[in-house]
Design an enzyme around this catalytic site. Structure first.
Site, short mmCIF file in Angstrom:
data_model
loop_
_atom_site.label_atom_id
_atom_site.label_comp_id
_atom_site.label_asym_id
_atom_site.label_seq_id
_atom_site.Cartn_x
_atom_site.Cartn_y
_atom_site.Cartn_z
N PHE A 185 0.80 -1.24 0.00
CA PHE A 185 0.00 0.00 0.00
C PHE A 185 0.83 1.28 0.00
O PHE A 185 0.45 2.28 0.64
CB PHE A 185 -0.97 0.01 1.20
CG PHE A 185 -1.65 -1.31 1.42
CD1 PHE A 185 -2.29 -1.96 0.38
CD2 PHE A 185 -1.62 -1.94 2.65
CE1 PHE A 185 -2.90 -3.19 0.56
CE2 PHE A 185 -2.22 -3.16 2.85
CZ PHE A 185 -2.86 -3.79 1.80
N CYS A 186 1.96 1.29 -0.71
CA CYS A 186 2.80 2.50 -0.76
C CYS A 186 3.14 3.01 0.64
O CYS A 186 3.26 4.23 0.85
CB CYS A 186 2.15 3.61 -1.58
SG CYS A 186 1.97 3.19 -3.30
N ALA A 187 3.25 2.08 1.58
CA ALA A 187 3.67 2.43 2.94
C ALA A 187 4.51 1.26 3.42
O ALA A 187 4.22 0.63 4.42
CB ALA A 187 2.46 2.67 3.83
#
Ligand code: PLP
Length: 459
Positions: free
Chosen positions: A378-380
């Site tokens: 999730f781009c984290a």
């Protein structure tokens, strides 16, 4: 399903596009699509779509033409700015800059920071608020993942105190997300802002996940800037917002050099070109503005305000309670959380399922149930890896179904997210599908194709 909050103050789901779209299942039949990936991009509000369609015939150039439609479009663009300012309860001297999205807004702010600014960001941020500060000669401190809101405030306090003890005064910026795109947990923004300001630091709020679910008042939270994306706020027409203090933005070089940002351009005697840049939002909005995108955001702001955040929040809490209760009855499901499962959150929840690869599970939800969620990091990446219990560099692409066997650590997670347009039935369908997949397994075999997990229909 007994302990839902009182239903008195809630509202019906808002009308969104796509609510009747049917998608094919792998077995051939069709079902109504359950869009449960709002955190990535939310469906357009019907109201936004209608407003845009009504305006479309009147579309014209902004800030350029003498004609009627150009003037109308210019007025609409500037009125949209005023609507957003009102939505965010900006201070008198604050400004609204229209951008492409949150990532663009935070890169714009990063490019406008005074030289040598110290930046503080938690490693739990989305990459959009984690990465723009690097490689610009800024002094970036990444704070470790806190395990409670109090720890987050204490960690910031400690970092600011240490920096102040070590060196003289410098411009400082704290960047914090309002609601996590992984856990949905709401961060202590007001307390972090108070801490930052006590040290003379400024703070920018990444409201990409907060603004679609909660009222965001710049005055009340006392943040210096706020950034959000239209496509997560039911207005998917390519625009976003950076709003807040004007001084650093006015003192900086324009984000993009070009027409619209320049007030006058003159050829000098020595052959060079001298430019006087605008101050205010125009300075950072070079090129032809996205008037439809800005108007769509303003329309969404009005629609959410009119529906009333009290009712929207109450309704979303019901859905969250419904979801949590449903998942709690499936012991194989582990919900990912930093601050504890009972901490207030928006309609975003990530989890892993014991014995399942998350990509396989998500693919089965789509192919066998017509339910759209997201799997991955999730781009984290730092946050998800911390929550999964491992720090090593694991691949985020769709893995083989057998990659995570019972008892093994999952390599990535599944995220379900919803919002103002989600009917109860989608959450119920999701919970029932999770339960069925866990107890009965997928009906189809799956394989990896082009980096994605897909049902194997070759047999
Ligand atoms: N910040 C958060 C918390 C997000 O969830 C996202 C997108 O998922 C972003 C920033 C980046 O938003 P965009 O891709 O619209 O620039």
């Amino acid at each position: 399903m007994s302990s839902y909050p009182n239903a008195v103050d809630t509202c019906r789901p808002l009308d969104v596009l796509g609510r009747e779209v049917e998608v094919p299942l792998v077995g051939g039949e069709k079902v109504t699509y359950a869009a449960l990936d709002y955190a990535a991009s939310a469906p357009a509000l019907q109201r936004v779509w209608d407003d845009v369609a009504a305006y479309a015939p009147y579309y014209g150039s902004v800030h350029r033409g003498a004609g009627y439609l150009s003037q109308l479009s210019t007025d609409l663009f500037e009125q949209s700015r005023a609507t957003v300012a009102d939505f965010l309860q900006l201070r008198e001297d604050d400004q609204v800059v229209f951008t492409r999205a949150t990532t663009d807004s935070l890169n714009l702010l990063a490019s406008a920071l005074p030289a040598g600014t110290r930046v503080y960001a938690f490693e739990t941020e989305h990459h959009a608020s984690l990465l723009p500060w690097r490689g610009r000669g800024l002094d970036v401190t990444y704070l470790r993942a806190p395990r409670s809101p109090e720890q987050a405030v204490a960690a910031l306090e400690e970092a600011l105190a240490a920096a102040h003890a070590a060196g003289g005064p410098r411009p400082e910026l704290v960047c914090v997300t309002g609601a996590s795109n992984v856990t949905g947990e709401i961060w202590p923004v007001r307390e972090l802002a108070a801490t930052a300001h006590r040290y003379g630091a400024r703070i920018v709020l990444d409201a990409a996940q907060l603004a679609p679910h909660h009222p965001v008042s710049v005055r009340e939270l006392d943040v210096d800037w706020v950034a959000f994306s239209g496509h997560k706020l039911y207005a998917p027409f390519g625009a976003g917002v950076l709003a807040g203090r004007a001084d650093w933005l006015d003192a900086a070089e324009p984000y993009l050099a070009g027409g619209g940002a320049s007030r006058t351009v003159a050829r000098e005697a020595d052959g060079s070109v001298a430019v006087e840049w605008h101050r205010g939002p125009a300075r950072h909005e070079a090129g032809s503005p996205n008037v439809i995108g800005a108007y769509a955001i303003a329309s969404a702001c009005r629609a959410l305000r009119e529906a009333g955040f009290d009712a929207l929040v109450a309704r979303e809490r019901q859905l969250i309670a419904r979801l949590r209760e449903g998942l709690a009855a499936v012991p194989e499901v582990r919900v990912l959380t930093l601050f504890g499962e009972d901490h207030p959150r928006v309609g975003v929840l990530s989890f892993v399922v014991q014995g399942w690869n998350s990509s396989h599970f998500s693919a089965a939800l789509s192919a066998e149930y017509g339910i759209g969620v997201r799997d991955g990091l999730f781009c984290a990446h730092p946050l998800v890896r911390t929550l999964l219990g491992g720090e090593e560099n694991v691949p985020s692409e769709c893995g083989a179904p057998e990659a995570s066997l019972p008892g093994e650590r999952s390599l990535n997670a599944i995220r379900v997210s919803f919002g103002a347009g989600t009917p109860d039935e989608h959450v119920d369908r999701f919970v029932a599908a999770v339960r069925e997949l866990v107890t009965q397994g997928a009906q189809w075999a799956y394989r990896t194709e082009g980096g994605r997990c897909v049902p194997d229909t070759r047999r």
